[in-house]
Motif scaffolding. Structure first.
Motif, short mmCIF file in Angstrom:
data_model
loop_
_atom_site.label_atom_id
_atom_site.label_comp_id
_atom_site.label_asym_id
_atom_site.label_seq_id
_atom_site.Cartn_x
_atom_site.Cartn_y
_atom_site.Cartn_z
N ARG A 1 -44.62 -109.23 -71.57
CA ARG A 1 -45.72 -110.16 -72.24
C ARG A 1 -46.87 -109.08 -72.48
O ARG A 1 -47.43 -109.10 -73.43
CB ARG A 1 -45.95 -111.25 -71.47
N GLN B 1 -55.65 -111.65 -74.03
CA GLN B 1 -55.47 -112.95 -73.61
C GLN B 1 -54.65 -113.08 -72.55
O GLN B 1 -55.35 -114.10 -71.74
CB GLN B 1 -54.71 -113.75 -74.81
N LEU B 2 -53.97 -112.36 -72.08
CA LEU B 2 -53.11 -112.61 -70.74
C LEU B 2 -54.25 -111.80 -69.74
O LEU B 2 -54.06 -112.58 -68.51
CB LEU B 2 -51.96 -111.65 -70.79
N ASP C 1 -47.28 -106.65 -75.47
CA ASP C 1 -47.38 -107.17 -76.48
C ASP C 1 -49.14 -106.94 -76.95
O ASP C 1 -49.95 -107.75 -76.25
CB ASP C 1 -47.26 -108.71 -76.77
N ARG D 1 -51.14 -107.66 -79.37
CA ARG D 1 -51.78 -108.87 -79.91
C ARG D 1 -52.05 -109.86 -78.75
O ARG D 1 -53.03 -110.86 -78.73
CB ARG D 1 -51.14 -109.59 -80.86
N ARG D 2 -51.55 -109.85 -77.72
CA ARG D 2 -51.34 -111.00 -76.59
C ARG D 2 -52.24 -110.10 -75.36
O ARG D 2 -52.47 -111.05 -74.47
CB ARG D 2 -50.04 -111.15 -76.29
#
Length: 760
Positions: free
Chosen positions: A283, A292-293, A286, A288-289
């Motif tokens: 995860r 956020q993570l 990524d 783009r993520r």
């Protein structure tokens, strides 16, 4: 004295204060330290005891809690403790700077706890950024410190200047530890620096605070992989980390060693015990993520970066956002000037300001900068949210165009066409050095161009890099670039582009001894050339196909393919392509044990390359001619041809082939028993192979040199070279074994080279 007077005296008598509160024993952190006893400052009358100074019932001990999972920074802590020890009893100040999330406050807190016993009068902590992140009022800060030291009411002056003076006077007779956290700039710090005192001051700031005088600087970098793994182990447990150490290493790498990101990841995994580390790592990959993570509770990487970003003036914000599209491996001020439409001088000045704000870093190469991956991801996020995704794509296109133009100009300069571009002035060395510094960035640009469908620009970059890749040892980057070129050419439906890309892809594979489906790719290229109806293009395909056949031992078949290639080229005036065909014919005849015919073809190739003004390929032909003379025992002619090859490679700054030409000359000297001259040539060859990171040729040359030392009775020297060769082999999963025609193998003897490697 009356009864009332006695009562008054009793009321004014100071009660003895409690013992100074110590936060942690310094021995626990630094193995023990004793800075000094209390002292008198000249110009001040020191009271007889601390009890006469501190009038509060509890002495200030304001340090934040220490982080018991703190890892690393051993050298920084040791250096700073030694600094304060050497400065005792005068006191001193240090400034800890670094990029957002690098752990400045954590280090200051750990250091403060270590120093606390040596500063018993007070430990003061001030967050200069304030709880709301908008900064604090300086006058209020000084008021709070003075009150903590026991002053109140009419004891406090009214003006700011008077308060600063009282603050410094109060600290002059005390041993106080002062932590000024999150300083915005020098002007915020200067009034809070003690004057002539025995106090210790620790400042943290996202900016470098270069203007402060008399303050020791300590600049933090990210944690290394071992410390990052240690942090994970301490938080989620050794067993869980060791059960999937590969995923744990990947998590540390994806966090870029940034302590805040590592702390968030560790806390998140601790609270999600059922998550496999590999799941979280996938995860985190990524882009783009990722940001956020990287948040856990009120800990968030994005918020830490935002504090720095929001403090920037508009022009710096504009440039910072633009950096969200630049290569992670590094970038120049010239690229930034092109993307931002600012002047180069102004761009460099802004980059230096961002450097002082620790939002960009210096690259190891002079004149270049780089960004931490997570900060770059944040910059890209700001760009897309404030300017739009289309604008980000527009910038990527502009960056790709700039690189396409620069690579085109560099290729002309390297080839020696005489075209004087404004950037390289037709200097082969300047152009090669520029490409060497940019090669990793170019690979990233090519990948971005492919993902954004800038196929024409991608193909231009790939085709113009051929000359450079043939001269420098970057086989894996070459394979990456040419693989994207094949995909782009197919996507465009351009037959000629696809043929050229397929041939370059096969050449790149040769440099890593990777012939994956080379015959299949050549069959595709040959079919496309027939559909195109271009004899010259079909000849290129046939020449490359003959080379593959010869490498596989099918020399007769290779000779037939090359003769067919020559027939197709008869109507062509392409001296360069004819030269390559002759070179391959010479190689085939040498393998067929016909040295005279091989030498004839090599000479024909040299003349063709001379007509095309290709000095690199002239050098290649001369190397092969030198090999023929050496086999015949004509040492004078062999040395002359090898020396001429060296001159050609020096002229085009081709360090890789230059190294191999030195090994050719070494062979001639060995055959003549001139061992000292041979060693000198092998030494030069090793230097060049190290420079271009060609471990394969370096191993071969070290083995040749070791054998020469053995024969001369230099056993110890020989073993040192073999030990170095073994260490190089151990770090390679696969040795690059390019064929001679692509510029490898000092003597073209692949079997001998492989045998030498096996002996390691």
């Amino acid at each position: 004295m009356g009864k009332r007077d006695k009562k008054k005296v009793g009321r004014n008598k100071k009660a003895p204060p409690s013992s100074p509160r110590t936060v942690v024993h310094v021995a626990h952190v630094a193995g023990g330290i004793n800075l000094s006893d209390r002292h008198e400052e000249s110009g001040h009358v020191a009271p007889a005891s601390t009890e006469d100074i501190i009038t509060t019932s509890v002495r200030p001990a304001q340090l934040p809690a220490d982080d018991h999972q703190f890892v690393g920074r051993n050298q920084e802590i040791s250096d700073l403790l030694e600094f304060f020890k050497e400065r005792a009893p005068q006191g001193g100040a240090v400034s800890i700077s670094g990029q957002p999330g690098v752990g400045k406050t954590a280090l200051a807190t750990r250091l403060g706890h270590a120093l606390a016993p040596s500063y018993p009068d007070a430990q003061i902590y001030v967050n200069l950024n304030g709880t709301d992140g908008k900064g604090v009022d300086l006058e209020q800060v000084i008021d709070n410190i003075l009150r903590a030291l026991g002053f109140s009411g009419s004891d406090l002056p009214e003006t700011l200047d008077a308060k600063i003076n009282q603050f410094r006077s109060a600290l002059a007779v005390r041993r106080v530890l002062l932590i000024l956290d999150n300083a915005a700039n020098e002007s915020q710090v200067r009034p809070l620096l003690p004057g002539n005192s025995g106090c210790a001051t620790i400042i943290t700031s996202r900016n470098n605070l270069s203007g402060l005088v008399g303050v020791k600087r300590s600049s933090l970098v990210t944690l290394n992989r071992n410390d990052g793994m240690d942090l994970l182990r301490r938080t989620i447990g050794h067993e869980r980390v060791e059960a999937d150490s590969a995923a744990a290493h990947l998590i540390v790498d994806l966090c870029g060693g940034l302590p805040l990101a590592l702390r968030i990841s560790a806390n998140k995994l601790r609270d999600r015990a059922t998550w496999p580390l590999a799941f979280y790592a996938s995860r985190l990959q990524d882009e783009r993520r990722k940001l956020q993570l990287l948040q856990a509770g009120d800990l968030t990487v994005r918020a830490s970066f935002s504090l720095s970003y929001e403090s920037l003036p508009p022009t710096l914000k504009h440039v910072f956002k633009t950096l969200g599209v630049v290569p992670t491996s590094g970038f120049s001020s010239e690229l930034v000037a092109n993307l931002t439409e600012l002047g180069e001088v102004e761009s460099e000045e802004i980059l230096e300001n961002l450097l002082d704000a620790n939002l960009v870093q210096l690259s190891p190469l002079p004149g270049r900068y780089r960004m931490h991956d997570l900060i770059r991801a944040f910059a890209r996020e700001c760009l897309e949210s404030e300017e739009g995704v289309d604008h980000a794509r527009f910038l990527i296109m502009g960056m790709t165009k700039w690189y396409a133009g620069m690579v085109d100009e560099a290729s002309d300069a390297i080839f020696g066409s005489g075209t004087a571009g404004k950037n390289f002035q037709a200097s082969s060395q300047v152009a090669t050095d520029w490409l060497e510094s940019e090669v990793a960035a170019i690979a990233e640009v090519v990948d971005a161009a492919y993902k954004n469908d800038f196929d024409d620009l991608l193909l231009s970059i790939s085709s113009n890099l051929t000359t450079f890749f043939q001269r420098r040892f970057h086989p894996h980057v070459w394979r990456t670039v040419t693989s994207r070129a094949v995909q782009s050419a197919r996507r465009l439906g351009c037959k000629r582009c696809t043929i050229n890309a397929l041939i370059e892809r096969i050449k790149a594979g040769e440099r890593t001894h990777n012939h994956e489906d080379s015959v299949g790719m050549l069959d595709e290229a040959r079919q496309l050339s027939k559909e195109l109806g271009s004899p010259r293009t079909e000849s290129r395909v046939l020449t490359q196909l003959a080379k593959v056949a010869s490498d596989r031992g099918k020399h007769v078949e290779a000779e037939k393919l090359l003769q067919r290639s020559l027939q197709l080229l008869k109507a062509s005036n392409d001296s360069h392509q004819l030269g390559h065909c002759y070179l391959e014919l010479g190689e085939v005849h040498l393998r067929l044990k016909d040295a005279d015919e091989a030498k004839r073809y090599y000479e024909m190739a040299r003349l063709r390359f001379l007509a095309a003004n290709d000095r690199h390929c002239q050098g290649t032909a001369l190397r092969r001619i030198a090999r023929i003379y050496l086999k015949r025992g004509e040492f004078g002619e062999a040395a002359s041809s090898a020396s001429k090859a060296i001159q050609q490679f020096q002229a085009v700054h081709d360090l890789h082939c230059l190294g191999m030409a030195y090994t050719d000359l070494a062979d001639v000297y060995i055959a003549q028993n001139e061992t000292d001259r041979a060693r000198a040539m092998l030494s030069k060859a090793c230097d060049h192979f190290k420079t271009v990171h060609d471990d394969g040729c370096l191993i071969w040359t070290l083995q040749q040199w070791a054998s020469l030392d053995d024969k001369g009775g230099r056993t110890e020297s020989a073993e040192e070279k073999r030990a170095l060769a073994r260490s190089l082999v151990s770090r390679q999963s696969q040795l690059p074994r390019p064929s001679l025609s692509s510029g490898a193998g000092p003597n073209g003897d692949q079997a001998g080279r492989d045998a030498a490697t096996r002996r390691v």
